[in-house]
Design a protein around this motif. Structure first.
Motif, PDB file in Angstrom:
ATOM      1  N   ASP A 126       9.606 -85.288 -89.909  1.00 16.52           N
ATOM      2  CA  ASP A 126       9.495 -85.950 -91.209  1.00 16.52           C
ATOM      3  C   ASP A 126       8.055 -86.173 -91.641  1.00 16.52           C
ATOM      4  O   ASP A 126       7.790 -86.912 -92.588  1.00 16.52           O
ATOM      5  N   ARG A 127       7.103 -85.506 -90.987  1.00 18.11           N
ATOM      6  CA  ARG A 127       5.688 -85.658 -91.328  1.00 18.11           C
ATOM      7  C   ARG A 127       5.171 -84.395 -92.016  1.00 18.11           C
ATOM      8  O   ARG A 127       5.660 -83.300 -91.767  1.00 18.11           O
ATOM      9  N   VAL A 128       4.159 -84.574 -92.880  1.00 19.27           N
ATOM     10  CA  VAL A 128       3.494 -83.454 -93.522  1.00 19.27           C
ATOM     11  C   VAL A 128       2.038 -83.439 -93.069  1.00 19.27           C
ATOM     12  O   VAL A 128       1.283 -84.378 -93.335  1.00 19.27           O
ATOM     13  N   LEU A 129       1.647 -82.377 -92.353  1.00 24.20           N
ATOM     14  CA  LEU A 129       0.271 -82.188 -91.913  1.00 24.20           C
ATOM     15  C   LEU A 129      -0.299 -80.979 -92.641  1.00 24.20           C
ATOM     16  O   LEU A 129       0.400 -80.316 -93.407  1.00 24.20           O
ATOM     17  N   HIS A 130      -1.558 -80.670 -92.402  1.00 21.40           N
ATOM     18  CA  HIS A 130      -2.131 -79.470 -93.003  1.00 21.40           C
ATOM     19  C   HIS A 130      -3.319 -78.987 -92.189  1.00 21.40           C
ATOM     20  O   HIS A 130      -3.882 -79.723 -91.374  1.00 21.40           O
ATOM     21  N   GLN A 131      -3.690 -77.731 -92.438  1.00 27.58           N
ATOM     22  CA  GLN A 131      -4.904 -77.144 -91.879  1.00 27.58           C
ATOM     23  C   GLN A 131      -5.542 -76.245 -92.928  1.00 27.58           C
ATOM     24  O   GLN A 131      -4.873 -75.355 -93.465  1.00 27.58           O
ATOM     25  N   LEU A 147       6.772 -78.532-102.854  1.00 30.79           N
ATOM     26  CA  LEU A 147       6.694 -79.196-101.547  1.00 30.79           C
ATOM     27  C   LEU A 147       7.638 -80.386-101.423  1.00 30.79           C
ATOM     28  O   LEU A 147       8.276 -80.538-100.371  1.00 30.79           O
ATOM     29  N   PRO A 148       7.778 -81.269-102.429  1.00 37.88           N
ATOM     30  CA  PRO A 148       8.749 -82.359-102.273  1.00 37.88           C
ATOM     31  C   PRO A 148      10.161 -81.860-101.984  1.00 37.88           C
ATOM     32  O   PRO A 148      10.878 -82.450-101.156  1.00 37.88           O
ATOM     33  N   ALA A 149      10.553 -80.759-102.633  1.00 35.13           N
ATOM     34  CA  ALA A 149      11.880 -80.197-102.368  1.00 35.13           C
ATOM     35  C   ALA A 149      11.956 -79.613-100.965  1.00 35.13           C
ATOM     36  O   ALA A 149      12.962 -79.775-100.253  1.00 35.13           O
ATOM     37  N   LEU A 150      10.884 -78.921-100.550  1.00 31.26           N
ATOM     38  CA  LEU A 150      10.857 -78.356 -99.201  1.00 31.26           C
ATOM     39  C   LEU A 150      10.950 -79.447 -98.142  1.00 31.26           C
ATOM     40  O   LEU A 150      11.650 -79.302 -97.139  1.00 31.26           O
ATOM     41  N   LYS A 151      10.232 -80.537 -98.376  1.00 28.39           N
ATOM     42  CA  LYS A 151      10.263 -81.631 -97.396  1.00 28.39           C
ATOM     43  C   LYS A 151      11.680 -82.173 -97.248  1.00 28.39           C
ATOM     44  O   LYS A 151      12.125 -82.497 -96.142  1.00 28.39           O
ATOM     45  N   GLN A 202     -13.275 -80.832-106.822  1.00 20.23           N
ATOM     46  CA  GLN A 202     -13.168 -79.704-107.748  1.00 20.23           C
ATOM     47  C   GLN A 202     -13.295 -78.378-106.992  1.00 20.23           C
ATOM     48  O   GLN A 202     -14.051 -77.486-107.367  1.00 20.23           O
ATOM     49  N   GLU A 203     -12.509 -78.262-105.906  1.00 19.99           N
ATOM     50  CA  GLU A 203     -12.540 -77.079-105.053  1.00 19.99           C
ATOM     51  C   GLU A 203     -11.124 -76.606-104.745  1.00 19.99           C
ATOM     52  O   GLU A 203     -10.196 -77.418-104.627  1.00 19.99           O
ATOM     53  N   LEU A 204     -11.001 -75.311-104.600  1.00 18.51           N
ATOM     54  CA  LEU A 204      -9.744 -74.705-104.187  1.00 18.51           C
ATOM     55  C   LEU A 204      -9.822 -74.403-102.698  1.00 18.51           C
ATOM     56  O   LEU A 204     -10.811 -73.820-102.227  1.00 18.51           O
ATOM     57  N   ARG A 205      -8.813 -74.799-101.939  1.00 20.92           N
ATOM     58  CA  ARG A 205      -8.753 -74.540-100.502  1.00 20.92           C
ATOM     59  C   ARG A 205      -7.608 -73.594-100.174  1.00 20.92           C
ATOM     60  O   ARG A 205      -6.605 -73.552-100.878  1.00 20.92           O
ATOM     61  N   ASN A 206      -7.766 -72.841 -99.095  1.00 23.09           N
ATOM     62  CA  ASN A 206      -6.677 -72.034 -98.543  1.00 23.09           C
ATOM     63  C   ASN A 206      -6.046 -72.889 -97.448  1.00 23.09           C
ATOM     64  O   ASN A 206      -6.551 -72.957 -96.330  1.00 23.09           O
ATOM     65  N   ARG A 207      -4.938 -73.539 -97.756  1.00 22.86           N
ATOM     66  CA  ARG A 207      -4.390 -74.605 -96.904  1.00 22.86           C
ATOM     67  C   ARG A 207      -3.021 -74.247 -96.346  1.00 22.86           C
ATOM     68  O   ARG A 207      -2.141 -73.739 -97.059  1.00 22.86           O
ATOM     69  N   ALA A 208      -2.826 -74.543 -95.061  1.00 27.18           N
ATOM     70  CA  ALA A 208      -1.526 -74.357 -94.396  1.00 27.18           C
ATOM     71  C   ALA A 208      -0.802 -75.701 -94.342  1.00 27.18           C
ATOM     72  O   ALA A 208      -1.238 -76.604 -93.624  1.00 27.18           O
ATOM     73  N   PRO A 209       0.305 -75.859 -95.079  1.00 26.24           N
ATOM     74  CA  PRO A 209       1.118 -77.072 -94.927  1.00 26.24           C
ATOM     75  C   PRO A 209       1.998 -76.963 -93.682  1.00 26.24           C
ATOM     76  O   PRO A 209       2.564 -75.902 -93.403  1.00 26.24           O
ATOM     77  N   ILE A 210       2.094 -78.058 -92.957  1.00 22.91           N
ATOM     78  CA  ILE A 210       2.865 -78.102 -91.713  1.00 22.91           C
ATOM     79  C   ILE A 210       3.895 -79.215 -91.840  1.00 22.91           C
ATOM     80  O   ILE A 210       3.530 -80.385 -92.051  1.00 22.91           O
ATOM     81  N   LEU A 211       5.172 -78.860 -91.765  1.00 25.47           N
ATOM     82  CA  LEU A 211       6.239 -79.860 -91.765  1.00 25.47           C
ATOM     83  C   LEU A 211       6.654 -80.098 -90.320  1.00 25.47           C
ATOM     84  O   LEU A 211       7.221 -79.211 -89.676  1.00 25.47           O
TER      85      LEU A 211
END
Length: 296
Positions: A110-115, A71-75, A98-107
């Motif tokens: 210059d901001r990083v959001l998620h869902q 992700l840092p490289a993608l950003k 201690q949980e695994l999420r199915n997360r959508a990163p949104i660029l």
């Protein structure tokens, strides 16, 4: 006018490292941006293709590699004024819970959001559901990312009523045509119910990862069935796609949504207010009417 590219994605790429895998994604996104797209949507589980490229080959390790290294490289590579991308979904390890999420990163520039995905399928037993649905603004429009099964849950539509959401983006992964149909038919209903545009894209291809071993899907666009959209197709679905990267362009003119919302005399479920409460009532077994609803 805003242009959105809905992209299928095949995780079976001929690469040997996470960095090379990321380069395939970057090429896909930049090609769309360079061709006039303002926003790009990739499908659910697009990044589970990292699993065969890491050791140990686990979702948690793929999550660590993505969020700490990729992700840092993608950003850095995908930060561009006036551009955005929903990078499909990625496993995310919540160390605090201690949980695994199915997360959508949104660029978003210059901001990083998620869902996070809110409702999980039976085979997503390694994941825990998210608890928040985020609304965000881009290019004068209000967006929400609704991940796969979430678009099939009518309670989400109920919660979004009155939010003035303009666009729902639906990254999905399904292994049969029945799953493709469920997502598409419910996405169409959400467009009618909420008076918004809905864009869908699916994962494609076969992989060695059990979670996403077989994938079929399509790209699709759905619009409200209202007067301001009368002169254009109100749903556009590609043919069923089994492999490869395919793109469909969604063009949104905010004026059509604004005109629709200024027409209160038109039959439009998205404009209904003061919805009456009701309870489900079971009539006496001897009566022919069966089940009925009683307004409260």
């Amino acid at each position: 006018m805003i242009a959105i590219d809905l992209c299928t994605f095949d995780t079976k790429t001929d690469v040997k490292s996470p960095a090379a895998y990321a380069a395939v994604v970057v090429d896909c996104v930049e090609a769309s941006w360079n061709n006039g797209a303002d926003l790009v949507l990739l499908p659910e589980f697009a990044w589970v293709g990292l699993v065969p490229l890491v050791e140990p080959r686990t979702l948690q390790r793929a999550a660590e590699v993505f969020w700490n290294e990729v992700l840092p490289a993608l950003k850095s590579l995908l930060t561009r004024p006036g551009k955005a991308v929903v990078l499909g979904t990625v496993p995310f390890w919540d160390a605090e819970r201690q949980e695994l999420r199915n997360r959508a990163p949104i660029l978003l520039e210059d901001r990083v959001l998620h869902q996070d995905k809110l409702h999980l399928t039976p085979w997503e037993s390694d994941f825990s559901p998210g608890t928040e649905l985020h609304l965000w603004e881009f290019a004068g429009l209000r967006f929400a990312v609704v991940i796969c099964l979430d678009i099939e849950i009518p309670e989400i539509s109920t919660r979004l009523r009155g939010s003035a959401v303009d666009v729902l983006l639906v990254p999905s992964a399904t292994e049969t045509v029945l799953g493709v149909e469920r997502v598409g038919r419910c996405a169409s209903a959400r467009a009618v119910e909420l008076g918004c545009a809905v864009g869908v894209c699916h994962l494609t291809g076969k992989t060695e990862v059990e979670l996403i071993d077989v994938n079929v899907g399509r790209t699709a666009v759905y619009w409200p069935s209202q007067m301001s959209f009368r002169d254009a197709p109100r749903w556009q679905e590609s043919s069923l796609i089994e492999e490869g990267i395919h793109k469909q362009r969604l063009m949104i003119d905010r004026k059509h949504l604004q005109v629709m919302r200024r027409m209160p005399l038109e039959t439009n479920p998205s404009l209904l207010k003061n919805m009456p409460a009701f309870e489900l009532v079971r009539d006496d077994p001897g009566q022919e009417s069966g089940l009925g609803f009683r307004l409260m």
